[in-house]
Scaffold this active site. Structure first.
Site, PDB file in Angstrom:
ATOM      1  N   THR A   1       0.907  -1.251  -0.127  1.00  0.00           N
ATOM      2  CA  THR A   1      -0.025   0.012   0.042  1.00  0.00           C
ATOM      3  C   THR A   1       0.903   1.259  -0.024  1.00  0.00           C
ATOM      4  OG1 THR A   1      -0.118  -0.069   2.343  1.00  0.00           O
ATOM      5  CG2 THR A   1      -2.074  -1.037   1.049  1.00  0.00           C
TER       6      THR A   1
ATOM      7  N   THR B   1      -1.836  -3.131  10.978  1.00  0.00           N
ATOM      8  CA  THR B   1      -1.660  -3.234   9.486  1.00  0.00           C
ATOM      9  C   THR B   1      -0.406  -4.104   8.936  1.00  0.00           C
ATOM     10  OG1 THR B   1      -3.215  -1.334   8.982  1.00  0.00           O
ATOM     11  CG2 THR B   1      -2.057  -1.821   7.173  1.00  0.00           C
TER      12      THR B   1
ATOM     13  N   ASN C   1      -0.228  10.929   6.000  1.00  0.00           N
ATOM     14  CA  ASN C   1      -1.387  10.328   6.721  1.00  0.00           C
ATOM     15  C   ASN C   1      -2.572  11.381   6.973  1.00  0.00           C
ATOM     16  OD1 ASN C   1      -1.141   7.831   7.686  1.00  0.00           O
ATOM     17  ND2 ASN C   1       0.731   8.347   8.370  1.00  0.00           N
TER      18      ASN C   1
END
Lengths: 399, 399
Positions: A148, A186, A394
């Protein structure tokens, strides 16, 4: 035991097939290991993604034939439709490869709370299924497909000898980056081996390895809803023994180090070795607190040998120690310097120690050794610096 | 109970004298409250600055006459010389004002592990001692003198009636900013009152107030070695009662909110109200986890209504709840929007809810209400966004 790092990722193990396809922000990776013995460790977050719930059921009988993993969407907090989508992923694999869908483990990573683009994912599954191979390239494509915000694919493979002298292998891929906290947030990791073991033997070995590696890795302290580590075995080599367990810890630690290096926005990674703690729990708490401290992480970004923040983090970790007995050493690949010695500060202004410490802090990989002088237990945690790019990535993630 | 916010900070209480002097990065603040009844709460960090150790002894008899606080150097991890320096600060105050040095509380904030510039601090103490007054300006000078990376001085004062109808007051100053975690890291707060209470009564009231305010404030999760909150009373008004306790909580919460607004590098502050939790502990854990999450904090910086991160943080907090029953509401001063309703996502792409949520997220002060639907306990935590400036300030702090 001698451990030889080799190429090939999950495909370093004979008989394992892999493939990976990517289109835009979505990717699908496949691992085929028919009738393999398997074990898994899942996120401890109370909020669990649909694929986590599904895979827990799939793996309950200790065996799987395939793993399908997608990136781009976490299929978390997507309700009943999310479970349907996870099932559709398993079914698509089963149909494409003539296996039972109850033998297909499913993993997802990406944005939370958006419905899966399931048609696109099914299309990618079909494409991946047509490209399965036991090759270095296939494992590499898998590792890339599940990325990702990762900036590089993460693979490890090792060859070693069991106590009986039989050759054995472990191969692995992982994806990491943001939202990685103790308790492996994650992150996905898929491990293959040829060592002969039951599912419960694999589970026990995997739990120990995860505890000493992924659970000691801190990128931002958040713990995700989607994490899973799956190990599956072809059982074509000798019986499980302590050499295997040691090799598995080494593989998981290497992956954890890679993830620290690739923490979101990270420019540097570091390792915290807490030694001479009173208990193993104390060593772990102190190592994690230091690796997770925003102030330590920004000091590392700023190349500032701020031992005060290191000691303060140990101080609030809950670990028992006498501040007047603590020692702190900083190390790079080429240099090592004691900056606090049994509570005495050695690296103050104008000293050679401070000069060396400042040089050490500019290196890409830093080791912080904290001696609590309270016993003989130790633990290692892995972290990365906190940077402008972490904030940027983020603050902009879903936009 | 009616609470009237008034001006004057610690000097809102008659008889209390204050002063503050600053020179470059060093400041000294003084509060004189001769023979006052006093109580304090200190950092729970195992590593404690020398002034913390000293003040704990000073206040053990339940009485103080003065507080001296310096900014610029934390006098922490400075060994025996540090304790000598803390004593010298107390002695200088005692000499300048003809009191016993055992009646002088000492507090420090700033860089850890560097020796105090004690000559400069003594000079500033002498200057401050010559400027003592019971005035709004004097309390203001005190509030400014103790600032480090704070961008504005923090004062609160309230007037209220005790149950007997007697008028009473509470005044307070604080310094906050970085390194503020649950358990009040690097924050100093000095509170004055005229309410008549014993030291143990004040201690109990202060512990409750701190627990509901400073301990629920999270800037970066690090807990400092220097924190202290001191309350001292002139005992010139009526007896302590529940109105006083309520007013004290309100004063401490207001200071905590100011500190959140002034978190290092913060551009926005937010409040997390967890409601309908099974236990008060659950409510506190969930509120703190959400307020402390780096992913929530960067989402707030990026004005992204990322409820997934909010729910995920509740999920790893340890609080008990059913993810399918959770509700999340976002509020600004002017708008309120339910984005998750009993596990159903309402704010998905193209909805009015998402549009409203995005607007709410652009405001300077945001309220996140998380309904766990698991009981009837609630708790509030205070936080701020994680920004480029936080990284800059802390990467460059000691250079």
């Amino acid at each position: 035991m001698e451990l030889r790092f080799i190429r090939g990722g999950v495909c370093a193990v004979d008989g394992v097939l892999a493939a990976g396809c990517r289109e835009g922000k979505y990717g699908v990776g496949l691992i085929i290991n028919r009738g393999s013995t398997a074990a898994a460790v899942f996120t401890s977050n109370r909020v669990r993604a649909e694929p986590v719930k599904l895979t827990e059921r799939v793996i309950a009988d200790g065996s799987i034939s395939a793993i399908v993993a997608n990136s781009g969407n976490a299929n978390c907090f997507t309700g009943r439709e999310g479970m349907d989508d996870a099932r559709r992923m398993a079914r698509k694999v089963a149909e494409s490869l003539s296996m039972d869908e109850s033998e297909v483990a499913v993993a997802s990573t990406g944005v939370i709370g958006r419905r899966m683009p399931i048609d696109k994912i099914e299309f990618l599954i079909q494409s991946a299924a047509a490209q399965l191979e036991n090759s270095e390239a296939a494992s590499g494509a898998l590792a890339e497909a599940i990325m990702t915000t990762d900036t590089f694919p993460k693979e490890v493979a090792v060859e070693f000898e069991l106590e009986t002298g039989e050759k054995a292998r472990i191969g692995a891929v992982a994806k990491g980056s943001g939202m990685i906290a103790p308790n492996m947030a994650t992150m996905l990791s898929f491990i293959t081996t040829d060592v002969d073991a039951s599912s419960s033997e694999l589970t026990e070995a995997l739990r120990v390895a995860v505890d000493e590696s992924f659970n000691m890795l801190i990128v931002d302290g958040d713990e995700s809803t989607n994490d899973m580590v799956i190990i599956s075995s072809t059982r074509t080599s000798g019986r499980i023994d302590s050499n295997f367990r040691e090799a598995l810890v080494a593989v998981c630690r290497e992956l954890a180090r890679m993830m620290a290096r690739d923490g979101e926005g990270a420019t540097k990674s570091f390792q915290v070795d807490v030694v001479n703690a009173g208990t193993h729990e104390d060593a772990k708490m102190a190592a994690r607190a230091i690796a997770g401290s925003s102030l330590v992480k920004t000091a590392i970004f700023g190349a500032d040998p701020n031992w005060g923040r290191i000691v303060a983090a140990a101080g609030y970790s809950g670990a028992e120690f006498d501040p007047e007995e603590i020692s702190v050493t900083l190390e790079s690949d080429s240099e090592s310097v004691v900056i606090v010695d049994h509570g005495d500060i050695l690296a103050f202004e104008g000293t050679e120690e401070l000069e060396t410490a400042e040089r050490v802090m500019t290196s890409k990989e830093i080791r912080i050794i904290v001696d609590l002088a309270a016993g003989d237990e130790s633990a290692t945690a892995y972290g990365c610096d906190l940077t402008y790019d972490y904030v940027r990535i983020n603050a902009e993630y879903t936009t």
